[in-house]
Design a protein around this motif. Structure first.
Motif, short mmCIF file in Angstrom:
data_model
loop_
_atom_site.label_atom_id
_atom_site.label_comp_id
_atom_site.label_asym_id
_atom_site.label_seq_id
_atom_site.Cartn_x
_atom_site.Cartn_y
_atom_site.Cartn_z
N ILE A 400 0.72 8.06 -9.26
CA ILE A 400 1.79 8.09 -10.29
C ILE A 400 1.24 9.10 -11.40
N TYR A 401 1.73 10.42 -11.16
CA TYR A 401 1.33 11.31 -12.27
C TYR A 401 1.82 11.00 -13.70
N THR A 402 0.88 11.23 -14.64
CA THR A 402 1.57 11.14 -15.85
C THR A 402 0.69 12.14 -16.83
N PHE A 403 1.39 12.43 -17.99
CA PHE A 403 0.83 13.52 -19.00
C PHE A 403 -0.04 12.68 -20.10
N GLN A 404 0.05 11.54 -20.04
CA GLN A 404 -0.46 10.37 -21.09
C GLN A 404 -2.12 10.16 -20.42
N GLN A 405 -3.07 10.74 -21.33
CA GLN A 405 -4.41 10.35 -20.81
C GLN A 405 -4.74 8.94 -20.99
N LYS A 419 1.00 -8.73 -8.77
CA LYS A 419 1.01 -10.00 -8.87
C LYS A 419 2.41 -10.77 -8.34
N LYS A 420 3.40 -9.95 -8.61
CA LYS A 420 4.67 -10.49 -8.25
C LYS A 420 5.00 -10.24 -6.78
N PHE A 421 4.44 -9.38 -6.14
CA PHE A 421 4.62 -9.39 -4.66
C PHE A 421 3.34 -9.37 -3.76
N GLN A 422 2.50 -10.10 -4.44
CA GLN A 422 1.08 -10.14 -4.02
C GLN A 422 0.92 -10.64 -2.60
N ASN A 423 1.90 -11.55 -2.09
CA ASN A 423 1.88 -12.36 -0.87
C ASN A 423 2.25 -11.35 0.05
N LEU A 424 3.24 -10.48 -0.34
CA LEU A 424 3.90 -9.35 0.76
C LEU A 424 2.82 -8.48 0.89
N ILE A 425 2.26 -7.97 -0.21
CA ILE A 425 1.09 -6.99 -0.14
C ILE A 425 -0.23 -7.48 0.75
N ASP A 426 -0.60 -8.46 0.58
CA ASP A 426 -1.86 -9.07 1.17
C ASP A 426 -1.62 -9.21 2.52
N SER A 427 -0.52 -9.75 3.06
CA SER A 427 -0.07 -9.86 4.45
C SER A 427 0.47 -8.91 5.04
N GLU A 428 1.08 -8.15 4.64
CA GLU A 428 1.69 -7.08 5.36
C GLU A 428 1.57 -5.51 5.25
N LEU A 429 0.96 -5.20 3.91
CA LEU A 429 0.75 -3.97 3.87
C LEU A 429 -0.69 -3.31 3.52
N ASN A 430 -0.81 -1.89 3.98
CA ASN A 430 -1.76 -1.11 3.11
C ASN A 430 -1.45 -0.64 2.15
N TYR A 431 -1.98 -1.09 0.86
CA TYR A 431 -1.24 -0.86 -0.34
C TYR A 431 -2.19 -0.31 -1.28
N PHE A 432 -2.29 0.74 -1.73
CA PHE A 432 -2.74 1.50 -2.96
C PHE A 432 -2.14 2.26 -3.78
N VAL A 433 -2.20 1.77 -5.16
CA VAL A 433 -1.31 2.56 -6.12
C VAL A 433 -1.83 2.66 -7.49
N ILE A 434 -2.21 3.84 -8.08
CA ILE A 434 -2.75 4.17 -9.39
C ILE A 434 -1.99 5.02 -10.01
N THR A 435 -2.23 4.94 -11.32
CA THR A 435 -1.74 6.21 -12.31
C THR A 435 -2.85 7.23 -12.39
N TYR A 436 -2.48 8.40 -12.51
CA TYR A 436 -3.24 9.68 -12.50
C TYR A 436 -2.79 10.78 -13.76
N PRO A 437 -3.69 10.79 -14.95
CA PRO A 437 -3.41 11.51 -15.82
C PRO A 437 -3.53 13.10 -15.29
N LEU A 438 -2.34 13.93 -15.47
CA LEU A 438 -2.50 15.15 -15.03
C LEU A 438 -2.62 16.11 -16.05
N MET A 439 -3.74 16.35 -16.56
CA MET A 439 -3.81 17.16 -17.75
C MET A 439 -3.72 18.67 -17.54
#
Length: 439
Positions: A400-405, A419-439
């Motif tokens: 997720i791009y953001t202009f905020q450092q 945490k809300k969807f942990q059971n789903l993520i851990d059992s069924e998904l290859n999941y990787f999500v991060i924020t990324y400052p785009l300066m």
């Protein structure tokens, strides 16, 4: 060193040959040669053909002394055990000088000549990123290398099944000469997989060349073909339909901003190919080709598209908008699209709703990779729909791009969503999500 009588008393002496060869398989050339000195049995294992079926040789333009020694050793072993070789990969790194390219050409001439004389098993050859259009390749060296490679391919054409010359960057005439070396119609076996992505020099309208059509028409029974969109035409699709419809499974097509891609290709040509080759899947990779009118001319509804990758990287073009592509082009593949990659700089438009709607409409989509400006709540909405089985993703990779450092608050929200969807993520998904400052 143990003599043979000592070895008999150890457990290693009773190690079955298949296990011993497996141990040797994980050793590099130096350790193999040292292990071969232990005893006669270990020396015999060194000469097992299964150890020498696959080889990778790295030519480094700026090698250390150790790397130079490793290269010489690798070349020596390939020549010594070349008769067993089935899969050969040549990697060329940092060809920074004319002296280096000359040494590479001489080494390859010797290596290819030796293999042509002793080898009857080679089925796979990969020589990537030659970049023969660079100034470090003098004309005479370049011409000699292409001649040597063409001669080798002609000798190997009856057995070679896979050829990868990605990034060769040759002229139209040179490229067709090399491909013609493989296409002897008297062969009883035809090459099935060819990778000629970035094979031709930049800016070449290959689609208008009768020489290219004549060359491609000699290939029969292609299964996988990887190439650039500047090769695509009605004539090419017709040739593939006539010669390889019974075998063709995959077309990987790269479309780069600097390659000509304004040619007109009729949907009927794609429809005829798809009908004659029912196993066909097409994968598109777009690099900085993002404008809606360009994409709509290329991504025709008749194409059986399995995967689409749209990448602008960090480049920003004020003349294009992503929304029309998400709402009018990509939904046409709702019944076939399986993988979607978006790496876009969309700082002037929000795409959350359009992207989510596209994902929900594509009933076979299982892989999603997105680098874009999105709201963090997009991930919560996406995971909620996944939990409700309204989409069928198994891989979700989002930056997720953001202009905020400072992204502490966004990261906290992402963690709470996880945490809300942990059971789903851990059992069924290859999941990787991060924020990324785009300066």
């Amino acid at each position: 060193m143990e003599d043979d009588s000592d070895l008999v008393q150890s457990s290693w002496a009773n190690l079955p040959d298949v296990c011993l060869r497996h141990v040797f398989h994980w050793l590099d050339d130096k350790n193999r040669s040292q292990a071969a000195l232990v005893c006669k049995k270990w020396n015999q294992a060194m000469y097992s053909g299964s150890l020498w079926r696959t080889r990778t040789i790295i030519f480094n333009g700026q090698p250390s002394r150790a790397q130079a020694s490793e290269l010489e050793t690798a070349l020596w072993y390939v020549k010594k055990f070349g008769k067993y070789l089935e899969h050969l990969e040549i990697k060329l790194w940092h060809p920074y000088s004319t002296v280096f390219t000359r040494k590479f050409q001489v080494s390859m001439r010797s290596l290819l000549s030796h293999l042509a004389k002793c080898n009857c098993r080679l089925v796979s050859l990969s020589i990537k990123h030659l970049e023969l259009d660079r100034s470090v390749w003098k004309n005479i060296v370049r011409a000699q290398f292409i001649k040597n490679l063409g001669t080798f391919l002609k000798r190997m054409s009856k057995q070679l099944n896979y050829l990868n010359l990605k990034g060769a960057r040759v002229t139209l005439e040179e490229g067709c000469e090399l491909l013609n070396s493989l296409s002897c119609l008297t062969n009883t076996k035809f090459i099935s997989e060819i990778n000629i992505e970035d094979f031709f020099s930049l800016h070449l309208p290959v689609y208008s060349s009768t020489l290219f059509y004549h060359t491609v028409s000699k290939f029969h029974s292609l299964v996988i073909l990887t190439f650039n969109y500047n090769c695509v035409s009605d004539e090419l699709l017709d040739i593939l339909s006539k010669n390889s419809a019974h075998s063709l499974c995959t077309l990987n097509i790269k479309c780069h901003i600097y390659d000509p891609h304004g040619q007109v290709v009729w949907g009927m040509s794609w429809a005829n190919l798809a009908k004659s080759a029912p196993k066909l899947n097409v994968n598109f990779y777009f690099e900085r080709v993002m404008k809606h009118d360009h994409l709509s001319r290329i991504l025709l509804v008749e194409i059986p598209v399995r995967s689409i990758s749209l990448r602008s990287y960090y480049f920003r073009d004020p003349d294009w908008m992503m929304r029309p592509t998400l709402t009018t082009i990509l939904p046409a593949y709702w019944h076939v699209l399986q993988k979607l990659t978006l790496e876009v700089n969309n700082d002037n438009e929000q795409l959350d709703d359009e992207l989510l709607q596209l994902i929900l409409s594509c009933r076979r989509l299982f892989f999603l990779k997105v680098w874009a400006f999105l709201s963090v709540t997009f991930m919560e909405r996406l995971l909620y729909n996944r939990a409700e089985r309204k989409c069928f993703l198994t891989t979700i990779k989002v930056r997720i791009y953001t202009f905020q450092q400072e992204t502490r608050e966004e990261d906290r929200l992402l963690h709470s969503i996880y945490k809300k969807f942990q059971n789903l993520i851990d059992s069924e998904l290859n999941y990787f999500v991060i924020t990324y400052p785009l300066m």
